[in-house]
Enzyme design. Structure first.
Site, PDB file in Angstrom:
ATOM      1  N   VAL A  14       0.836  -1.215   0.000  1.00  0.00           N
ATOM      2  CA  VAL A  14       0.000   0.000   0.000  1.00  0.00           C
ATOM      3  C   VAL A  14       0.867   1.260   0.000  1.00  0.00           C
ATOM      4  O   VAL A  14       0.636   2.191  -0.789  1.00  0.00           O
ATOM      5  CB  VAL A  14      -0.973  -0.004   1.206  1.00  0.00           C
ATOM      6  N   LYS A 105      -7.500  -1.843   9.139  1.00  0.00           N
ATOM      7  CA  LYS A 105      -8.809  -2.202   9.716  1.00  0.00           C
ATOM      8  C   LYS A 105      -8.676  -3.041  10.976  1.00  0.00           C
ATOM      9  O   LYS A 105      -9.509  -2.960  11.877  1.00  0.00           O
ATOM     10  CB  LYS A 105      -9.675  -2.906   8.692  1.00  0.00           C
ATOM     11  N   LYS A 205     -13.943  -5.221   8.960  1.00  0.00           N
ATOM     12  CA  LYS A 205     -14.552  -4.218   8.076  1.00  0.00           C
ATOM     13  C   LYS A 205     -16.059  -4.096   8.342  1.00  0.00           C
ATOM     14  O   LYS A 205     -16.603  -2.984   8.370  1.00  0.00           O
ATOM     15  CB  LYS A 205     -14.292  -4.597   6.618  1.00  0.00           C
ATOM     16  N   GLY A 302      -5.260  -4.415  -3.157  1.00  0.00           N
ATOM     17  CA  GLY A 302      -4.182  -4.161  -4.118  1.00  0.00           C
ATOM     18  C   GLY A 302      -3.648  -2.748  -3.958  1.00  0.00           C
ATOM     19  O   GLY A 302      -4.308  -1.866  -3.392  1.00  0.00           O
TER      20      GLY A 302
HETATM   21  P1  NAP Z   1       3.123  -4.883   3.637  1.00  0.00           P
HETATM   22  O1  NAP Z   1       3.276  -5.008   2.173  1.00  0.00           O
HETATM   23  O2  NAP Z   1       3.503  -6.030   4.499  1.00  0.00           O
HETATM   24  O3  NAP Z   1       3.919  -3.571   4.101  1.00  0.00           O
HETATM   25  C1  NAP Z   1       4.152  -3.276   5.456  1.00  0.00           C
HETATM   26  C2  NAP Z   1       5.183  -2.162   5.514  1.00  0.00           C
HETATM   27  O4  NAP Z   1       5.355  -1.770   6.870  1.00  0.00           O
HETATM   28  C3  NAP Z   1       6.577  -2.567   5.003  1.00  0.00           C
HETATM   29  O5  NAP Z   1       7.105  -1.537   4.227  1.00  0.00           O
HETATM   30  C4  NAP Z   1       7.394  -2.748   6.278  1.00  0.00           C
HETATM   31  O6  NAP Z   1       8.765  -2.442   6.113  1.00  0.00           O
HETATM   32  C5  NAP Z   1       6.751  -1.711   7.162  1.00  0.00           C
HETATM   33  N1  NAP Z   1       6.972  -1.989   8.576  1.00  0.00           N
HETATM   34  C6  NAP Z   1       6.646  -3.101   9.280  1.00  0.00           C
HETATM   35  N2  NAP Z   1       7.033  -2.970  10.564  1.00  0.00           N
HETATM   36  C7  NAP Z   1       7.613  -1.755  10.667  1.00  0.00           C
HETATM   37  C8  NAP Z   1       8.217  -1.034  11.734  1.00  0.00           C
HETATM   38  N3  NAP Z   1       8.290  -1.535  12.976  1.00  0.00           N
HETATM   39  N4  NAP Z   1       8.722   0.219  11.487  1.00  0.00           N
HETATM   40  C9  NAP Z   1       8.635   0.752  10.248  1.00  0.00           C
HETATM   41  N5  NAP Z   1       8.080   0.111   9.196  1.00  0.00           N
HETATM   42  C10 NAP Z   1       7.570  -1.116   9.415  1.00  0.00           C
HETATM   43  O7  NAP Z   1       1.593  -4.560   4.013  1.00  0.00           O
HETATM   44  P2  NAP Z   1       0.492  -3.882   3.080  1.00  0.00           P
HETATM   45  O8  NAP Z   1      -0.186  -4.928   2.269  1.00  0.00           O
HETATM   46  O9  NAP Z   1       1.040  -2.689   2.426  1.00  0.00           O
HETATM   47  O10 NAP Z   1      -0.597  -3.458   4.190  1.00  0.00           O
HETATM   48  C11 NAP Z   1      -0.390  -2.334   5.004  1.00  0.00           C
HETATM   49  C12 NAP Z   1      -1.678  -2.012   5.733  1.00  0.00           C
HETATM   50  O11 NAP Z   1      -2.704  -1.722   4.782  1.00  0.00           O
HETATM   51  C13 NAP Z   1      -2.243  -3.135   6.585  1.00  0.00           C
HETATM   52  O12 NAP Z   1      -2.866  -2.585   7.711  1.00  0.00           O
HETATM   53  C14 NAP Z   1      -3.276  -3.791   5.673  1.00  0.00           C
HETATM   54  O13 NAP Z   1      -4.277  -4.460   6.393  1.00  0.00           O
HETATM   55  C15 NAP Z   1      -3.815  -2.574   4.980  1.00  0.00           C
HETATM   56  N6  NAP Z   1      -4.451  -2.803   3.692  1.00  0.00           N
HETATM   57  C16 NAP Z   1      -3.823  -3.546   2.745  1.00  0.00           C
HETATM   58  C17 NAP Z   1      -4.421  -3.708   1.511  1.00  0.00           C
HETATM   59  C18 NAP Z   1      -3.773  -4.508   0.418  1.00  0.00           C
HETATM   60  O14 NAP Z   1      -4.428  -4.713  -0.617  1.00  0.00           O
HETATM   61  N7  NAP Z   1      -2.554  -4.987   0.578  1.00  0.00           N
HETATM   62  C19 NAP Z   1      -5.640  -3.080   1.231  1.00  0.00           C
HETATM   63  C20 NAP Z   1      -6.239  -2.302   2.237  1.00  0.00           C
HETATM   64  C21 NAP Z   1      -5.635  -2.175   3.446  1.00  0.00           C
HETATM   65  P3  NAP Z   1       9.721  -3.305   5.138  1.00  0.00           P
HETATM   66  O15 NAP Z   1       9.200  -3.016   3.757  1.00  0.00           O
HETATM   67  O16 NAP Z   1      11.060  -2.763   5.365  1.00  0.00           O
HETATM   68  O17 NAP Z   1       9.534  -4.726   5.539  1.00  0.00           O
HETATM   69  N1  HSE Z   2      -6.485  -8.478   2.400  1.00  0.00           N
HETATM   70  C1  HSE Z   2      -7.509  -7.524   2.166  1.00  0.00           C
HETATM   71  C2  HSE Z   2      -8.481  -8.089   1.150  1.00  0.00           C
HETATM   72  C3  HSE Z   2      -6.906  -6.250   1.667  1.00  0.00           C
HETATM   73  O1  HSE Z   2      -8.143  -9.074   0.492  1.00  0.00           O
HETATM   74  O2  HSE Z   2      -9.586  -7.565   1.015  1.00  0.00           O
HETATM   75  C4  HSE Z   2      -7.909  -5.126   1.497  1.00  0.00           C
HETATM   76  O3  HSE Z   2      -8.409  -4.694   2.716  1.00  0.00           O
END
Ligand code: NAP
Ligand code: HSE
Length: 432
Positions: A14, A105, A205, A302
């Site tokens: 994200v 969330k 959610k 995504g």
């Molecule tokens: P992700 O790809 O695992 O990214 C997490 C990021 O946080 C990474 O850059 C990681 O650093 C960093 N991080 C973890 N621990 C840390 C710390 N202690 N200090 C500083 N940075 C730290 O996760 P994501 O998919 O982007 O999701 C992030 C959030 O958005 C979550 O809450 C998720 O539920 C939400 N979300 C995700 C989606 C989706 O489609 N993926 C959609 C809606 C909401 P490194 O890169 O160095 O490991």
């Molecule tokens: N893992 C979550 C999903 C990301 O698949 O809907 C979006 O919140």
């Protein structure tokens, strides 16, 4: 022009999407808003890691605390996930009176009540459009666009990963684990995918939406949850033969003074609009007492879809900073709709039942007797031909019954000697 410096904590799927979105449309957004948007720093866990987005080295740090406390940072984006450090990040930023944007969330579901209390006390603001349904502006719609309505029903396909898995299982008959790995590669799934497939992400959610819709805080423990692990391609095929498809639904119903809320797989009539929401797309059908039915549709997960929601929050936060105002419709203020949550036992629905039974005379009669004693009527029975072996599938569609009665009958059916495997029961949703 007012400069708005962004402190980004987390630059994974994200966060990288947000950096790319800012590079692409940041100047356009700035000119629309009359501010200059600028990335002031990016905190990550591993500074040396390759990232999907290009970030200048001088902006990267592993010290989120220093970044959040930096007086030059105006807005904090928490895009790291989890509920421990993320909570500290949000609390620290709010303590400093900075607006916070989060996509988390799980965090809001677990700690939203106390976080919103902190917002009330300290000022600042918390924006969380990206926490529910990816790129769909459902938070804004409920909080503002539909604020003149009492919300009577809300049905949501709220998890992109599960919808992707179910769609692929239906289209290609592929294996569950295989498709989940693909969803992970595409950045849809949570770091811990059990949050997706066991229904907890949709539970978080649904709770956030239900709390917004009904004005009182609903805890995850009050929300019945069942994931999609037990759904097989057989269920998908039999459901289709009967004119249904299977979706993981978040369901919120206002019944008298109470709210009924659950997340579980459901048979959805093929002709219903939610049956046609495929792949990573999400959709939420909201029924208001004045507006009637409204449908909100878009990609639910995504990098890009989620970044779009984060950027919309950034626009709100930047305008608040520019105008010195925080005057939005408040998120969770108790009002006259204060209510309670009905236990799942009392939910009433029709049911789909798939049993694996020994194909011998008397089996059906025994099952029908258990259902009869539980006062559950049988609507139709199907024993598809062509299945050979010790046991064969037996599919039943059952009339409306309370969940508690169905659960009790299921236990008795599972104990019958002719029933050879754990029964699969899926609720049917008729959207009434
Ligand atoms: P992700 O790809 O695992 O990214 C997490 C990021 O946080 C990474 O850059 C990681 O650093 C960093 N991080 C973890 N621990 C840390 C710390 N202690 N200090 C500083 N940075 C730290 O996760 P994501 O998919 O982007 O999701 C992030 C959030 O958005 C979550 O809450 C998720 O539920 C939400 N979300 C995700 C989606 C989706 O489609 N993926 C959609 C809606 C909401 P490194 O890169 O160095 O490991
Ligand atoms: N893992 C979550 C999903 C990301 O698949 O809907 C979006 O919140």
């Amino acid at each position: 022009m007012r400069k708005v410096n962004i402190g980004l904590v987390g630059c994974g799927t994200v966060g990288s999407g947000v950096v790319q979105g800012l590079a692409r449309n940041g100047a356009l957004m700035g000119s629309r808003l009359g501010v200059e948007l600028s990335l002031g720093g990016v905190a990550v866990r591993n500074a040396g890691k390759a990232r999907a987005a290009r970030v200048a080295k001088r902006l990267i740090t592993t010290d989120w605390e220093a970044l959040v406390r930096d007086p030059k940072i105006d807005v904090v984006m928490e895009l790291m996930g989890g509920t421990t450090t993320a909570r500290k990040v949000v609390a620290e930023a709010l303590k400093l009176g900075k607006p916070v944007i989060t996509a988390n969330k799980a965090l809001i579901s677990a700690h939203g009540e106390s976080i919103f209390r902190q917002v009330e006390k300290n000022g600042g603001n918390l924006y969380y459009e990206a926490a529910v349904a990816g790129g769909i502006p459902i938070i804004k719609s409920l909080r503002e666009g539909l604020s003149g309505n009492r919300i009577q029903r809300l049905y949501g396909i709220l998890n992109g990963t599960c919808n992707y898995i179910l769609t692929q299982m239906e289209a290609e008959g592929r294996d569950f684990e295989d498709i989940l790995a693909e969803a992970q590669r595409m950045g849809y799934a949570e770091a811990e995918p059990s949050l997706d497939v066991d229904g907890f992400d949709a539970q978080h959610k649904a709770g956030i939406l239900a709390s917004l819709a009904h004005g009182f805080w609903i805890k995850p423990s009050q929300i019945f949850v069942e994931g999609i692990r037990q759904i097989t391609t057989l269920d998908i095929e039999f459901a289709r033969r009967m004119g249904y498809c299977i979706k993981l639904l978040g369901i919120v119903k206002k019944l008298g003074d109470n709210v009924q809320i659950a997340v579980h797989p459901a048979l959805v009539p093929e002709r219903h609009v939610l049956a046609n929401v495929s792949g990573v797309y999400n959709a939420i059908l909201v029924r208001g007492d004045i507006v009637g039915d409204t449908l909100h549709y878009g990609q639910g997960a995504g990098a890009d879809a989620t970044a779009s929601a984060v950027l919309s929050d950034l626009a709100d936060a930047a305008l608040d900073l520019k105008n010195g105002s925080m005057g939005r419709v408040p998120p969770f203020v108790p009002h006259e709709e204060k209510g309670s949550v009905l236990p799942m036992d009392k939910a009433v629905s029709p049911f789909y039942l798939r049993l694996s039974v020994i194909d011998r005379p008397g089996t059906l009669a025994k099952i029908a007797a258990v259902l009869g004693e539980a006062k559950i009527g049988i609507c139709s029975v199907m024993q598809p031909e062509g299945h050979v072996g010790e046991s064969v599938p037996l599919i039943m569609m059952l009339h409306d019954a309370p969940d508690a009665a169905m659960q009790k009958a299921l236990k008795r059916i599972a104990r019958l000697s002719a029933v050879k495997a754990k029964p699969t029961m899926i609720r049917v949703e008729n959207f009434d």
